[in-house]
Design a protein around this motif. Structure first.
Motif, mmCIF file in Angstrom:
data_model
loop_
_atom_site.group_PDB
_atom_site.id
_atom_site.type_symbol
_atom_site.label_atom_id
_atom_site.label_comp_id
_atom_site.label_asym_id
_atom_site.label_seq_id
_atom_site.Cartn_x
_atom_site.Cartn_y
_atom_site.Cartn_z
ATOM 1 N N PHE A 51 0.659 -1.403 -0.015
ATOM 2 C CA PHE A 51 -0.080 0.016 -0.196
ATOM 3 C C PHE A 51 0.825 1.148 -0.195
ATOM 4 N N GLY A 52 1.915 1.246 -0.650
ATOM 5 C CA GLY A 52 2.543 2.623 -0.849
ATOM 6 C C GLY A 52 3.376 2.891 0.120
ATOM 7 N N GLU A 53 4.202 1.798 0.804
ATOM 8 C CA GLU A 53 4.912 2.388 2.073
ATOM 9 C C GLU A 53 4.161 3.243 3.067
ATOM 10 N N LEU A 54 2.940 2.750 3.299
ATOM 11 C CA LEU A 54 2.115 3.522 4.625
ATOM 12 C C LEU A 54 2.810 2.898 5.812
ATOM 13 N N PRO A 55 2.810 3.595 6.868
ATOM 14 C CA PRO A 55 3.465 3.296 8.019
ATOM 15 C C PRO A 55 2.653 2.020 8.884
ATOM 16 N N GLU A 56 3.520 1.125 9.204
ATOM 17 C CA GLU A 56 2.835 -0.164 9.823
ATOM 18 C C GLU A 56 1.788 0.093 10.872
ATOM 19 N N GLU A 57 2.030 1.124 11.579
ATOM 20 C CA GLU A 57 1.147 1.325 12.664
ATOM 21 C C GLU A 57 -0.236 1.569 12.244
ATOM 22 N N PHE A 76 -2.314 9.780 -2.270
ATOM 23 C CA PHE A 76 -2.202 10.785 -3.329
ATOM 24 C C PHE A 76 -0.650 11.236 -3.683
ATOM 25 N N ALA A 77 0.168 11.264 -2.686
ATOM 26 C CA ALA A 77 1.630 11.331 -3.041
ATOM 27 C C ALA A 77 2.140 10.687 -3.898
ATOM 28 N N ASN A 78 1.918 9.054 -3.756
ATOM 29 C CA ASN A 78 2.358 8.175 -4.472
ATOM 30 C C ASN A 78 1.727 8.218 -5.684
ATOM 31 N N GLU A 79 0.534 8.512 -6.013
ATOM 32 C CA GLU A 79 -0.103 8.682 -7.412
ATOM 33 C C GLU A 79 0.304 9.841 -8.097
ATOM 34 N N ALA A 80 0.540 11.002 -7.070
ATOM 35 C CA ALA A 80 0.999 12.036 -7.909
ATOM 36 C C ALA A 80 2.304 12.284 -8.532
ATOM 37 N N TYR A 83 2.783 11.476 -11.860
ATOM 38 C CA TYR A 83 2.459 12.621 -12.851
ATOM 39 C C TYR A 83 3.254 13.945 -12.208
ATOM 40 N N GLY A 84 3.967 13.761 -11.330
ATOM 41 C CA GLY A 84 4.561 15.110 -11.089
ATOM 42 C C GLY A 84 3.696 16.057 -10.563
ATOM 43 N N ASP A 85 2.357 15.850 -9.973
ATOM 44 C CA ASP A 85 1.514 16.691 -9.586
ATOM 45 C C ASP A 85 1.471 16.770 -8.042
ATOM 46 N N THR A 86 1.485 17.966 -7.386
ATOM 47 C CA THR A 86 1.492 18.174 -6.117
ATOM 48 C C THR A 86 0.222 18.698 -5.431
ATOM 49 N N PHE A 87 -0.765 18.748 -6.548
ATOM 50 C CA PHE A 87 -2.244 19.414 -5.935
ATOM 51 C C PHE A 87 -2.791 18.550 -4.927
ATOM 52 N N GLU A 89 -1.483 16.524 -2.711
ATOM 53 C CA GLU A 89 -0.907 16.736 -1.534
ATOM 54 C C GLU A 89 -1.300 18.033 -0.997
ATOM 55 N N GLN A 90 -0.957 19.135 -1.561
ATOM 56 C CA GLN A 90 -1.487 20.299 -0.959
ATOM 57 C C GLN A 90 -2.943 20.311 -0.535
ATOM 58 N N TYR A 91 -3.988 19.467 -1.312
ATOM 59 C CA TYR A 91 -5.180 19.721 -1.003
ATOM 60 C C TYR A 91 -5.601 18.857 0.262
ATOM 61 N N THR A 92 -4.840 17.695 0.600
ATOM 62 C CA THR A 92 -4.770 17.045 1.819
ATOM 63 C C THR A 92 -4.404 17.368 2.900
ATOM 64 N N ASP A 93 -3.144 18.564 2.969
ATOM 65 C CA ASP A 93 -2.891 19.436 3.640
ATOM 66 C C ASP A 93 -3.855 20.342 4.211
ATOM 67 N N TYR A 94 -4.380 20.975 3.012
ATOM 68 C CA TYR A 94 -5.588 21.890 3.372
ATOM 69 C C TYR A 94 -6.835 21.165 4.198
#
Length: 192
Positions: A51-57, A76-80, A83-87, A89-94
């Motif tokens: 699952f994309g290096e999710l932390p084990e905990e 999202f960061a793994n998917e982005a 594509y080189g897209d950071t949107f 990640e920024q949306y999740t931070d929001y």
């Protein structure tokens, strides 16, 4: 919701497929999700990698809303990154900031309730009304922003003027903010 269940839903991973990939029975997956058995230590690093290096905990714990958003952010960061897209990640931070703000609002209202309850001469009704007044301020601000028609910079400047009054500052580079500070001071003087 336990992490493994949420992660499978988020990644659209069927339990039967997960069981096959891990070399365990479907019943083992259900036991993990229903907390009847802990996920084996040998399976946690494999799940993390799958699952994309999710932390084990995250896989065995009851997830908070912030945990869920953190998992989404990693996904999202793994998917982005493909594509080189950071949107995303920024949306999740929001979204994380919104949850933190919501929690801060709750804390302010709870503190107001606790502070008012400490005043012994107030009835429970008066305590509740004082607390509702703080809630009403948030609701009014929400209505102002939602309705539109007032530039958010003006709203920000009005609040800045009130903060300046609280801090004893009367010298802003914006005349409008200085005027608000003076008006708050005048009204506060009338109230006392």
């Amino acid at each position: 919701m336990i992490g493994l269940e949420y992660i499978c839903k988020l990644f659209d991973k069927k339990y039967i497929v997960l069981a096959e990939e891990l070399g365990v029975s479907k019943q083992a997956i259900y036991n993990w999700i229903n907390k009847k058995k802990a996920i084996g230590k040998k399976h946690l690093p494999i799940l993390s990698e799958m699952f994309g290096e999710l932390p084990e905990e995250f896989f065995q714990k009851e997830l908070t809303e912030l945990d869920k958003l953190e998992i989404q952010k990693i996904k999202f960061a793994n998917e982005a990154s493909m594509y080189g897209d950071t949107f995303n990640e920024q949306y999740t931070d929001y979204e994380i900031d919104i949850i933190k703000l919501t929690n801060e609002i709750r804390e302010v209202i709870d503190k107001k309730f606790d502070d008012e309850a400490m005043i012994s001469h107030q009835t429970p009704y008066e305590v509740l009304e004082a607390t509702k007044s703080v809630q009403a301020l948030y609701e009014k601000l929400t209505k102002i922003i939602k309705h539109g028609g007032i530039d958010t910079n003006i709203i920000d400047n009005v609040m800045e003027g009130m903060i300046n009054y609280q801090l004893g500052k009367s010298n802003s580079r914006y005349e409008f903010i200085n005027e608000i500070t003076k008006l708050v001071e005048q009204e506060q003087t009338k109230q006392t």
